[in-house]
Design a protein around this motif. Structure first.
Motif, mmCIF file in Angstrom:
data_model
loop_
_atom_site.group_PDB
_atom_site.id
_atom_site.type_symbol
_atom_site.label_atom_id
_atom_site.label_comp_id
_atom_site.label_asym_id
_atom_site.label_seq_id
_atom_site.Cartn_x
_atom_site.Cartn_y
_atom_site.Cartn_z
ATOM 1 N N UNK A 131 0.817 -1.217 0.000
ATOM 2 C CA UNK A 131 0.000 0.000 0.000
ATOM 3 C C UNK A 131 0.850 1.267 0.000
ATOM 4 N N UNK A 132 2.098 1.167 0.466
ATOM 5 C CA UNK A 132 2.965 2.346 0.516
ATOM 6 C C UNK A 132 3.420 2.793 -0.873
ATOM 7 N N UNK A 133 3.147 1.984 -1.888
ATOM 8 C CA UNK A 133 3.487 2.398 -3.242
ATOM 9 C C UNK A 133 2.767 3.698 -3.597
ATOM 10 N N UNK A 134 1.603 3.912 -2.976
ATOM 11 C CA UNK A 134 0.872 5.143 -3.232
ATOM 12 C C UNK A 134 1.632 6.398 -2.851
ATOM 13 N N UNK A 135 2.701 6.265 -2.075
ATOM 14 C CA UNK A 135 3.500 7.423 -1.662
ATOM 15 C C UNK A 135 4.710 7.642 -2.563
ATOM 16 N N UNK A 136 4.872 6.791 -3.566
ATOM 17 C CA UNK A 136 6.080 6.869 -4.394
ATOM 18 C C UNK A 136 5.856 7.775 -5.587
ATOM 19 N N UNK A 137 6.681 8.775 -5.702
ATOM 20 C CA UNK A 137 6.754 9.564 -6.923
ATOM 21 C C UNK A 137 5.577 10.445 -7.232
ATOM 22 N N UNK A 138 4.613 10.546 -6.327
ATOM 23 C CA UNK A 138 3.472 11.418 -6.564
ATOM 24 C C UNK A 138 3.182 12.225 -5.328
ATOM 25 N N UNK A 139 2.606 13.393 -5.519
ATOM 26 C CA UNK A 139 2.083 14.142 -4.384
ATOM 27 C C UNK A 139 0.713 13.596 -4.052
ATOM 28 N N UNK A 140 0.338 13.774 -2.826
ATOM 29 C CA UNK A 140 -0.917 13.198 -2.384
ATOM 30 C C UNK A 140 -2.067 13.739 -3.214
ATOM 31 N N UNK A 141 -2.899 12.807 -3.676
ATOM 32 C CA UNK A 141 -4.071 13.210 -4.402
ATOM 33 C C UNK A 141 -3.876 13.369 -5.885
ATOM 34 N N UNK A 142 -2.647 13.134 -6.402
ATOM 35 C CA UNK A 142 -2.392 13.314 -7.817
ATOM 36 C C UNK A 142 -1.950 11.995 -8.432
ATOM 37 N N UNK A 143 -2.407 11.721 -9.619
ATOM 38 C CA UNK A 143 -2.065 10.486 -10.318
ATOM 39 C C UNK A 143 -0.821 10.682 -11.147
ATOM 40 N N UNK A 144 -0.076 9.629 -11.426
ATOM 41 C CA UNK A 144 1.056 9.714 -12.294
ATOM 42 C C UNK A 144 0.631 10.133 -13.685
ATOM 43 N N UNK A 145 1.532 10.724 -14.455
ATOM 44 C CA UNK A 145 1.160 11.155 -15.790
ATOM 45 C C UNK A 145 0.839 9.979 -16.684
ATOM 46 N N UNK A 146 -0.029 10.176 -17.617
ATOM 47 C CA UNK A 146 -0.377 9.133 -18.593
ATOM 48 C C UNK A 146 -0.639 9.788 -19.927
ATOM 49 N N UNK A 147 -0.642 8.970 -20.976
ATOM 50 C CA UNK A 147 -0.835 9.509 -22.312
ATOM 51 C C UNK A 147 -2.261 9.964 -22.542
ATOM 52 N N UNK A 148 -2.500 10.604 -23.674
ATOM 53 C CA UNK A 148 -3.829 11.077 -24.019
ATOM 54 C C UNK A 148 -4.708 9.884 -24.364
ATOM 55 N N UNK A 149 -6.020 10.031 -24.089
ATOM 56 C CA UNK A 149 -6.944 8.951 -24.315
ATOM 57 C C UNK A 149 -7.104 8.624 -25.787
ATOM 58 N N UNK A 150 -7.392 7.362 -26.085
ATOM 59 C CA UNK A 150 -7.688 6.901 -27.442
ATOM 60 C C UNK A 150 -9.039 6.213 -27.391
ATOM 61 N N UNK A 151 -9.607 5.911 -28.552
ATOM 62 C CA UNK A 151 -10.927 5.298 -28.594
ATOM 63 C C UNK A 151 -10.871 4.006 -29.400
ATOM 64 N N UNK A 152 -12.016 3.308 -29.419
ATOM 65 C CA UNK A 152 -12.131 2.081 -30.196
ATOM 66 C C UNK A 152 -11.462 0.891 -29.531
ATOM 67 N N UNK A 153 -11.231 -0.127 -30.340
ATOM 68 C CA UNK A 153 -10.602 -1.340 -29.811
ATOM 69 C C UNK A 153 -9.208 -1.050 -29.271
ATOM 70 N N UNK A 154 -8.517 -0.106 -29.925
ATOM 71 C CA UNK A 154 -7.194 0.279 -29.425
ATOM 72 C C UNK A 154 -7.302 0.875 -28.019
ATOM 73 N N UNK A 155 -8.374 1.623 -27.791
ATOM 74 C CA UNK A 155 -8.580 2.193 -26.461
ATOM 75 C C UNK A 155 -8.843 1.133 -25.408
ATOM 76 N N UNK A 156 -9.639 0.108 -25.780
ATOM 77 C CA UNK A 156 -9.909 -0.998 -24.851
ATOM 78 C C UNK A 156 -8.615 -1.732 -24.524
ATOM 79 N N UNK A 157 -7.785 -1.976 -25.548
ATOM 80 C CA UNK A 157 -6.500 -2.637 -25.314
ATOM 81 C C UNK A 157 -5.632 -1.791 -24.401
ATOM 82 N N UNK A 158 -5.627 -0.466 -24.627
ATOM 83 C CA UNK A 158 -4.845 0.420 -23.769
ATOM 84 C C UNK A 158 -5.311 0.392 -22.331
#
Length: 442
Positions: free
Chosen positions: A106-133
């Protein structure tokens, strides 16, 4: 506009969080060779569960209470009816190793992020490629971060509107299939405790391809059943992969190089909190202490459901194995041998119990208490347990993932079960084939 003031933490929750954190610290001290008895660890966790018992959901409380009650009744029956010699001070130790690992992870939640913020991720995609992502993102990140990844990815997708059924199914299957191979999952922790002689590389060699097939099946099936043209997905970015890959490399470094005498469960238990502390210390001791305090007071008491379930299942396992040993003179086992037919029957029984509402840990624990396995049979048992956990949690309406999706995004557990039945059927066929091949390999 100032941020709202968080509600005050009750003394009961503060004590429970401190006890859970204390149990983890005591377990790490045991790994370091200090004279700490295992009951000190398990009693700290059980006291925390006692303090948090009133906060458990009714269904969770009923299930955990039944597990613990049956375990105690069986221990008393073995003691009074058959004169079994029972170490009463140790009856609460079952699954304390797994609980300590869960707390450490559970302490992984304290790694590399400030509280309440998610790690960066790419922009959303749609379709079957989005489901795979979405499936791949939850699978890879969830293999390390566990259930928290579902919320991280799901909340990001929810910014574009309420989650659709294909998105929810991809979240469900992406996480549940990681149980087939991830050493950071509670499933692997339980299995390593029940089958300490299992060959981990062999299990992973069969589990990883099966997990990949689960992803392919999800993409094909959802593409056939739903119009995915406007269904947003999650896109992985290289920075989001650095942390899980780095964690896995560290675990392997310790297991095969620095601390070969410790199991992977033990390494994860101390390594995750250690890395979390190290990643926060550059911002100063006061910052680090404040984050650990917040984690202990808020996140750890919120783990009451899984902690209570694992502890009570451990008590049931101890009671059942003790009673069977006392009643049969330690000569009875469920199967005289554990080969392909027995492994398939066990897998089907555990998945069926998950469909009717029992967590797979119950079926796995009960099965382990009725078997006497050695060497390569432990490897076969381990694969059966992990596969039944992966399939059972995806389709079981009361599994942790489906209850979490229900509480967070409002989808019914019965809806998830109904839409996962076909997936579970195909996965069952694939698992049976894998069992046949693994048994022949062994």
């Amino acid at each position: 506009m100032p941020a709202p003031t968080p509600p005050p933490i009750s003394l009961r929750h503060a004590l429970a969080g401190g006890l859970i954190l204390g149990g983890l610290v005591l377990q790490v001290m045991r790994f370091a060779g200090l004279p700490v008895a295992l009951p000190a660890v398990s009693h700290a966790f059980w006291l925390a569960v006692g303090l948090l018992w009133v906060d458990l959901g009714q269904r969770n409380r009923r299930q955990a209470g039944a597990l613990a009650g049956i375990g105690l009744v069986l221990l008393l029956a073995a003691w009074l009816g058959y004169g079994a010699d029972i170490a009463w001070s140790r009856i609460l130790d079952g699954n304390s190793y797994v609980v300590a690992m869960l707390v450490g992870v559970s302490f992984i939640g304290l790694i590399g992020t400030r509280q309440g913020h998610s790690p960066p991720a790419g922009h959303g995609v749609t379709g079957r490629r989005g489901v795979i992502g979405t499936w791949l993102g939850v699978h890879l990140l969830g293999a390390i971060l566990n259930l928290s990844t579902v919320f991280m990815v799901g909340d990001r997708l929810q910014r574009r509107g309420p989650l659709s059924l294909p998105q929810l199914l991809a979240l469900n299957r992406g996480l549940s299939s990681a149980a087939l191979w991830s050493p950071f999952f509670a499933s692997m922790g339980v299995v390593m405790t029940l089958a300490p002689e299992m060959r981990f590389p062999t299990v992973v060699a069969f589990g990883m391809p099966l997990a990949l097939l689960a992803g392919v099946l999800t993409a094909l099936e959802l593409g056939r059943r739903f119009d995915l043209s406007r269904v947003a997905g999650y896109s992985l970015s290289p920075p989001s992969l650095m942390m899980p890959v780095g964690m896995a490399a560290l675990v392997m470094l310790f297991h095969y190089g620095l601390t070969p005498g410790l199991s992977i469960v033990s390494i994860i238990t101390f390594l995750m909190p250690g890395v979390a502390l190290a990643s926060n210390l550059p911002r100063g001791p006061r910052w680090t202490l404040r984050r650990v305090r917040s984690h202990a007071l808020e996140r750890l008491p919120a783990m009451r459901g899984e902690i209570s379930l694992f502890l009570c299942a451990g008590l049931l396992t101890q009671g059942l194995s003790t009673f069977i040993g006392a009643a049969t003179g330690s000569e009875w086992t469920l199967f005289t041998q554990f080969g392909t037919p027995q492994a398939v029957a066990s897998f089907l029984a555990i998945v069926a119990s998950a469909v009717v509402g029992l967590h797979p840990i119950i079926g796995v624990s009960v099965l382990a208490s009725m078997l006497e396995l050695g060497g390569d049979r432990q490897t076969l048992f381990a694969f059966v347990a992990l596969a039944s956990w992966a399939v059972g949690t995806s389709v079981g309406p009361l599994s942790g993932i489906n209850l979490s999706l229900q509480g967070r995004y409002g989808v019914s557990g019965s809806v998830m079960m109904r839409h996962n039945l076909g997936y579970a059927g195909v996965m069952t066929a694939l698992v049976v084939m894998a069992i046949v091949m693994l048994d022949a390999w062994l």
